[in-house]
Design a protein around this motif. Structure first.
Motif, PDB file in Angstrom:
ATOM      1  N   LEU A 104       0.831  -1.202   0.000  1.00  0.00           N
ATOM      2  CA  LEU A 104       0.000   0.000   0.000  1.00  0.00           C
ATOM      3  C   LEU A 104       0.870   1.258   0.000  1.00  0.00           C
ATOM      4  CD1 LEU A 104      -2.683   1.433   0.125  1.00  0.00           C
ATOM      5  CD2 LEU A 104      -2.681   1.143   2.617  1.00  0.00           C
ATOM      6  N   ALA A 105       1.953   1.250   0.753  1.00  0.00           N
ATOM      7  CA  ALA A 105       2.852   2.415   0.774  1.00  0.00           C
ATOM      8  C   ALA A 105       3.417   2.694  -0.608  1.00  0.00           C
ATOM      9  CB  ALA A 105       3.973   2.180   1.779  1.00  0.00           C
ATOM     10  N   ALA A 106       3.729   1.642  -1.351  1.00  0.00           N
ATOM     11  CA  ALA A 106       4.239   1.825  -2.718  1.00  0.00           C
ATOM     12  C   ALA A 106       3.181   2.469  -3.606  1.00  0.00           C
ATOM     13  CB  ALA A 106       4.673   0.477  -3.291  1.00  0.00           C
ATOM     14  N   LEU A 107       1.925   2.071  -3.443  1.00  0.00           N
ATOM     15  CA  LEU A 107       0.846   2.669  -4.227  1.00  0.00           C
ATOM     16  C   LEU A 107       0.618   4.119  -3.811  1.00  0.00           C
ATOM     17  CD1 LEU A 107      -1.245   2.213  -6.430  1.00  0.00           C
ATOM     18  CD2 LEU A 107      -2.830   1.388  -4.679  1.00  0.00           C
ATOM     19  N   CYS A 108       0.804   4.419  -2.538  1.00  0.00           N
ATOM     20  CA  CYS A 108       0.689   5.802  -2.069  1.00  0.00           C
ATOM     21  C   CYS A 108       1.734   6.696  -2.739  1.00  0.00           C
ATOM     22  CB  CYS A 108       0.850   5.868  -0.558  1.00  0.00           C
ATOM     23  SG  CYS A 108      -0.577   5.263   0.371  1.00  0.00           S
ATOM     24  N   LEU A 109       2.909   6.167  -2.984  1.00  0.00           N
ATOM     25  CA  LEU A 109       3.937   6.928  -3.680  1.00  0.00           C
ATOM     26  C   LEU A 109       3.493   7.258  -5.101  1.00  0.00           C
ATOM     27  CD1 LEU A 109       7.339   5.293  -2.638  1.00  0.00           C
ATOM     28  CD2 LEU A 109       6.534   7.603  -2.124  1.00  0.00           C
ATOM     29  N   THR A 110       2.841   6.307  -5.748  1.00  0.00           N
ATOM     30  CA  THR A 110       2.319   6.553  -7.092  1.00  0.00           C
ATOM     31  C   THR A 110       1.271   7.659  -7.069  1.00  0.00           C
ATOM     32  OG1 THR A 110       2.685   4.227  -7.673  1.00  0.00           O
ATOM     33  CG2 THR A 110       1.200   5.487  -9.080  1.00  0.00           C
ATOM     34  N   ALA A 111       0.382   7.608  -6.080  1.00  0.00           N
ATOM     35  CA  ALA A 111      -0.639   8.647  -5.954  1.00  0.00           C
ATOM     36  C   ALA A 111       0.003  10.004  -5.671  1.00  0.00           C
ATOM     37  CB  ALA A 111      -1.611   8.285  -4.834  1.00  0.00           C
ATOM     38  N   ILE A 145       1.600  16.641   0.445  1.00  0.00           N
ATOM     39  CA  ILE A 145       0.635  15.714   1.031  1.00  0.00           C
ATOM     40  C   ILE A 145       1.320  14.692   1.937  1.00  0.00           C
ATOM     41  CG2 ILE A 145      -1.089  13.933   0.504  1.00  0.00           C
ATOM     42  CD1 ILE A 145      -1.660  15.412  -2.087  1.00  0.00           C
ATOM     43  N   CYS A 146       2.396  14.118   1.471  1.00  0.00           N
ATOM     44  CA  CYS A 146       3.076  13.079   2.262  1.00  0.00           C
ATOM     45  C   CYS A 146       4.539  13.024   1.860  1.00  0.00           C
ATOM     46  CB  CYS A 146       2.404  11.718   2.066  1.00  0.00           C
ATOM     47  SG  CYS A 146       2.329  11.180   0.330  1.00  0.00           S
ATOM     48  N   VAL A 147       5.303  12.240   2.615  1.00  0.00           N
ATOM     49  CA  VAL A 147       6.735  12.118   2.352  1.00  0.00           C
ATOM     50  C   VAL A 147       6.975  11.309   1.082  1.00  0.00           C
ATOM     51  CG1 VAL A 147       7.340  12.335   4.783  1.00  0.00           C
ATOM     52  CG2 VAL A 147       6.877  10.073   3.821  1.00  0.00           C
ATOM     53  N   ALA A 148       8.215  11.356   0.602  1.00  0.00           N
ATOM     54  CA  ALA A 148       8.532  10.737  -0.684  1.00  0.00           C
ATOM     55  C   ALA A 148       9.214   9.381  -0.568  1.00  0.00           C
ATOM     56  CB  ALA A 148       9.419  11.680  -1.500  1.00  0.00           C
ATOM     57  N   ASP A 149       9.387   8.850   0.631  1.00  0.00           N
ATOM     58  CA  ASP A 149      10.026   7.540   0.761  1.00  0.00           C
ATOM     59  C   ASP A 149       9.030   6.526   1.319  1.00  0.00           C
ATOM     60  OD1 ASP A 149      10.878   7.012   3.929  1.00  0.00           O
ATOM     61  OD2 ASP A 149      10.583   9.126   3.381  1.00  0.00           O
ATOM     62  N   GLN A 150       9.175   5.300   0.872  1.00  0.00           N
ATOM     63  CA  GLN A 150       8.209   4.256   1.201  1.00  0.00           C
ATOM     64  C   GLN A 150       8.205   3.937   2.697  1.00  0.00           C
ATOM     65  OE1 GLN A 150       8.108   1.037  -1.578  1.00  0.00           O
ATOM     66  NE2 GLN A 150       7.227  -0.416  -0.109  1.00  0.00           N
ATOM     67  N   ALA A 151       9.356   3.939   3.335  1.00  0.00           N
ATOM     68  CA  ALA A 151       9.417   3.634   4.767  1.00  0.00           C
ATOM     69  C   ALA A 151       8.681   4.701   5.581  1.00  0.00           C
ATOM     70  CB  ALA A 151      10.867   3.528   5.219  1.00  0.00           C
ATOM     71  N   GLY A 152       8.868   5.959   5.203  1.00  0.00           N
ATOM     72  CA  GLY A 152       8.157   7.026   5.898  1.00  0.00           C
ATOM     73  C   GLY A 152       6.657   6.955   5.688  1.00  0.00           C
ATOM     74  N   LEU A 153       6.234   6.619   4.464  1.00  0.00           N
ATOM     75  CA  LEU A 153       4.806   6.465   4.177  1.00  0.00           C
ATOM     76  C   LEU A 153       4.208   5.311   4.967  1.00  0.00           C
ATOM     77  CD1 LEU A 153       4.399   7.152   0.358  1.00  0.00           C
ATOM     78  CD2 LEU A 153       3.079   8.165   2.206  1.00  0.00           C
ATOM     79  N   ARG A 154       4.963   4.245   5.095  1.00  0.00           N
ATOM     80  CA  ARG A 154       4.476   3.097   5.869  1.00  0.00           C
ATOM     81  C   ARG A 154       4.200   3.495   7.313  1.00  0.00           C
ATOM     82  NH1 ARG A 154       5.638  -1.340   8.961  1.00  0.00           N
ATOM     83  NH2 ARG A 154       5.011  -3.385   8.110  1.00  0.00           N
ATOM     84  N   GLN A 155       5.109   4.286   7.891  1.00  0.00           N
ATOM     85  CA  GLN A 155       4.935   4.728   9.267  1.00  0.00           C
ATOM     86  C   GLN A 155       3.729   5.661   9.394  1.00  0.00           C
ATOM     87  OE1 GLN A 155       6.508   3.615  11.945  1.00  0.00           O
ATOM     88  NE2 GLN A 155       5.171   4.920  13.220  1.00  0.00           N
ATOM     89  N   GLN A 156       3.532   6.518   8.412  1.00  0.00           N
ATOM     90  CA  GLN A 156       2.378   7.418   8.432  1.00  0.00           C
ATOM     91  C   GLN A 156       1.068   6.648   8.329  1.00  0.00           C
ATOM     92  OE1 GLN A 156       3.032  10.322   5.359  1.00  0.00           O
ATOM     93  NE2 GLN A 156       4.612  11.406   6.520  1.00  0.00           N
TER      94      GLN A 156
END
Length: 222
Positions: A18-25, A35-46
């Motif tokens: 899901l974090a990877a898909l959030c990066l695409t969005a 809107i959000c950070v640009a790295d997958q690990a940070g998005l996962r934590q969010q």
């Protein structure tokens, strides 16, 4: 439910996907950097933090086993200013390769049913900044402008979803289809509904060339 598509609550095992898909969005949004950070690990934590907030839900859409869409929603309960409960859609996104296949409608159906079950009178949504496609999607489902948001009653959304499900899905709009057919017709023949080009070529080659003698004008004998 459309074959091959399923919508469920997020499974913790699928957080990375899901974090990877959030990066695409994020990359697709005009203001994604805000809107959000640009790295997958940070998005996962969010996402983990968001999932633990009271009243929040993360729905994910699977197509043939892969996550192709998701939504972030929040229940807003009555308080000092709000007399009725409502459901707030913070984000809904479908991967570009999975669009026009009913994924967005399945996500919205899950949201609408959740709002209905929880007694939410209205559903507010915040489209991704600069996303005209999402604006059209919300408008088609009955969402009306509400400041920077869009809003629809839960019952109205359920009715619109039921109507949209009955309509056949097409990859192009009717006007685009008409234009494409006219272009094909012009490229296939220049002589109307019946193509006479082959006949004209054969007829011309089989006829002798007629030599027309010059016209002689009578002399003036007056």
């Amino acid at each position: 439910m459309k074959l091959g598509i399923s919508v469920t609550d997020l499974d913790p095992e699928h957080l990375d996907e899901l974090a990877a898909l959030c990066l695409t969005a994020r990359d697709e949004a005009a203001l994604g950097a805000h809107i959000c950070v640009a790295d997958q690990a940070g998005l996962r934590q969010q996402l983990c933090t968001y999932a633990e907030l009271p009243g929040t839900r993360i729905f994910v859409a699977y197509l043939d086993g892969s996550i192709v869409g998701f939504s972030l929603t929040r229940d807003i309960m009555p308080g000092q200013f709000l007399t009725n409960s409502m459901l707030y859609v913070e984000l809904i996104y479908v991967d570009e390769g999975a669009r026009r296949r009913g994924v967005g409608h399945q996500l919205m159906s899950k949201i609408a049913q959740t709002a209905h079950d929880n007694g939410a009178h209205d559903i507010y949504a915040l489209p991704l900044p600069g996303s005209r496609g999402m604006q059209r999607f919300y408008a088609r489902l009955g969402f009306a402008p509400a400041a920077a948001h869009r809003v629809v009653t839960t019952q109205a959304l359920l009715r619109h979803l039921a109507t949209e499900t009955k309509r056949p899905r097409r990859g192009v709009t009717p006007i685009e289809d008409i234009i494409a057919r006219r272009r094909r017709a012009r490229s296939e023949t220049h002589s109307g509904p019946l193509d006479l080009r082959a006949f004209q070529a054969t007829y011309t080659s089989s006829q002798p060339i007629a030599v027309v003698p010059p016209q002689r004008h009578p002399r003036n004998i007056d």
